[in-house]
Design a protein around this motif. Structure first.
Motif, PDB file in Angstrom:
ATOM      1  N   GLY A  57       0.744  -1.262   0.066  1.00 27.07           N
ATOM      2  CA  GLY A  57       0.074  -0.039  -0.071  1.00 27.07           C
ATOM      3  C   GLY A  57       0.860   1.397  -0.015  1.00 27.07           C
ATOM      4  O   GLY A  57       0.268   2.289  -0.028  1.00 27.07           O
ATOM      5  N   THR A  58       2.029   1.260  -0.198  1.00 26.86           N
ATOM      6  CA  THR A  58       2.798   2.309  -0.044  1.00 26.86           C
ATOM      7  C   THR A  58       3.443   2.933  -1.574  1.00 26.86           C
ATOM      8  O   THR A  58       3.481   2.097  -2.534  1.00 26.86           O
ATOM      9  N   THR A  59       3.191   4.169  -1.801  1.00 23.27           N
ATOM     10  CA  THR A  59       3.734   4.755  -3.069  1.00 23.27           C
ATOM     11  C   THR A  59       5.284   5.114  -2.893  1.00 23.27           C
ATOM     12  O   THR A  59       5.760   5.116  -1.652  1.00 23.27           O
ATOM     13  N   VAL A  60       6.049   4.372  -3.978  1.00 22.59           N
ATOM     14  CA  VAL A  60       7.494   4.367  -3.776  1.00 22.59           C
ATOM     15  C   VAL A  60       7.795   4.727  -5.327  1.00 22.59           C
ATOM     16  O   VAL A  60       7.658   5.146  -6.093  1.00 22.59           O
ATOM     17  N   ASP A  61       9.080   5.746  -4.786  1.00 25.69           N
ATOM     18  CA  ASP A  61       9.901   6.537  -5.780  1.00 25.69           C
ATOM     19  C   ASP A  61      11.218   5.717  -6.031  1.00 25.69           C
ATOM     20  O   ASP A  61      11.662   5.423  -4.969  1.00 25.69           O
ATOM     21  N   PHE A  62      11.676   5.204  -7.115  1.00 28.56           N
ATOM     22  CA  PHE A  62      12.865   4.455  -7.224  1.00 28.56           C
ATOM     23  C   PHE A  62      13.393   4.848  -8.702  1.00 28.56           C
ATOM     24  O   PHE A  62      12.614   5.319  -9.528  1.00 28.56           O
ATOM     25  N   ARG A  63      14.752   4.161  -9.009  1.00 25.31           N
ATOM     26  CA  ARG A  63      15.316   4.588 -10.384  1.00 25.31           C
ATOM     27  C   ARG A  63      15.451   3.179 -10.816  1.00 25.31           C
ATOM     28  O   ARG A  63      16.499   2.516 -10.503  1.00 25.31           O
ATOM     29  N   ILE A 115      10.752   5.319 -20.269  1.00 24.68           N
ATOM     30  CA  ILE A 115      11.726   5.491 -19.261  1.00 24.68           C
ATOM     31  C   ILE A 115      12.959   4.916 -19.662  1.00 24.68           C
ATOM     32  O   ILE A 115      13.190   4.042 -20.210  1.00 24.68           O
ATOM     33  N   ARG A 116      13.916   6.075 -19.292  1.00 19.70           N
ATOM     34  CA  ARG A 116      15.327   5.839 -19.442  1.00 19.70           C
ATOM     35  C   ARG A 116      15.898   5.239 -18.250  1.00 19.70           C
ATOM     36  O   ARG A 116      15.469   5.419 -17.057  1.00 19.70           O
ATOM     37  N   SER A 117      17.255   4.534 -18.422  1.00 19.98           N
ATOM     38  CA  SER A 117      17.739   3.847 -17.298  1.00 19.98           C
ATOM     39  C   SER A 117      17.970   4.925 -16.241  1.00 19.98           C
ATOM     40  O   SER A 117      18.815   5.837 -16.641  1.00 19.98           O
TER      41      SER A 117
END
Length: 114
Positions: free
Chosen positions: A14-20, A30-32
């Protein structure tokens, strides 16, 4: 547990996550290394063209939905280069990508869990 699996576990909880994410299979969408935001999804509301975090045949991907079969509660996952990863159930679609490199993704309204 790999990075994608760890992100999937957090989003499934249930968590919104930012990642690369790393890799070129989703270029130019989406670029690497682009910073992306993935929010828990409502799988029944998803449609082709949505970018989702999903598990297919034992691997977790941040890829496109290329087809839907809501009657059988499943979606087909593909990269942005035409490779189909396969079908997966709604239960294995963890989240939808809502931003890429600070830019909102189109058509995400109504597809995220509160």
């Amino acid at each position: 547990m790999g990075v994608m699996e760890a992100v999937a576990a957090r989003v499934a909880a249930g968590t919104t996550v930012d990642f690369r994410p790393r890799g070129d299979s989703m270029t130019p969408l989406i670029r690497s290394g682009d910073l992306v935001t993935v929010t828990p999804a409502i799988p029944a509301n998803l449609e082709p063209g949505d970018i989702v975090l999903a598990r297919v045949a034992g691997t977790t991907y941040l890829h496109l939905i290329s087809a839907v079969d809501h009657a059988r509660q499943r979606v087909q996952i593909s990269n942005n280069r035409g490779r189909v990863n396969g079908w997966t159930t709604h239960a294995r679609v963890y989240g939808i990508c809502t931003t890429v490199a600070g830019r909102p993704r189109p058509r995400t309204s109504g597809k995220t869990r509160p």
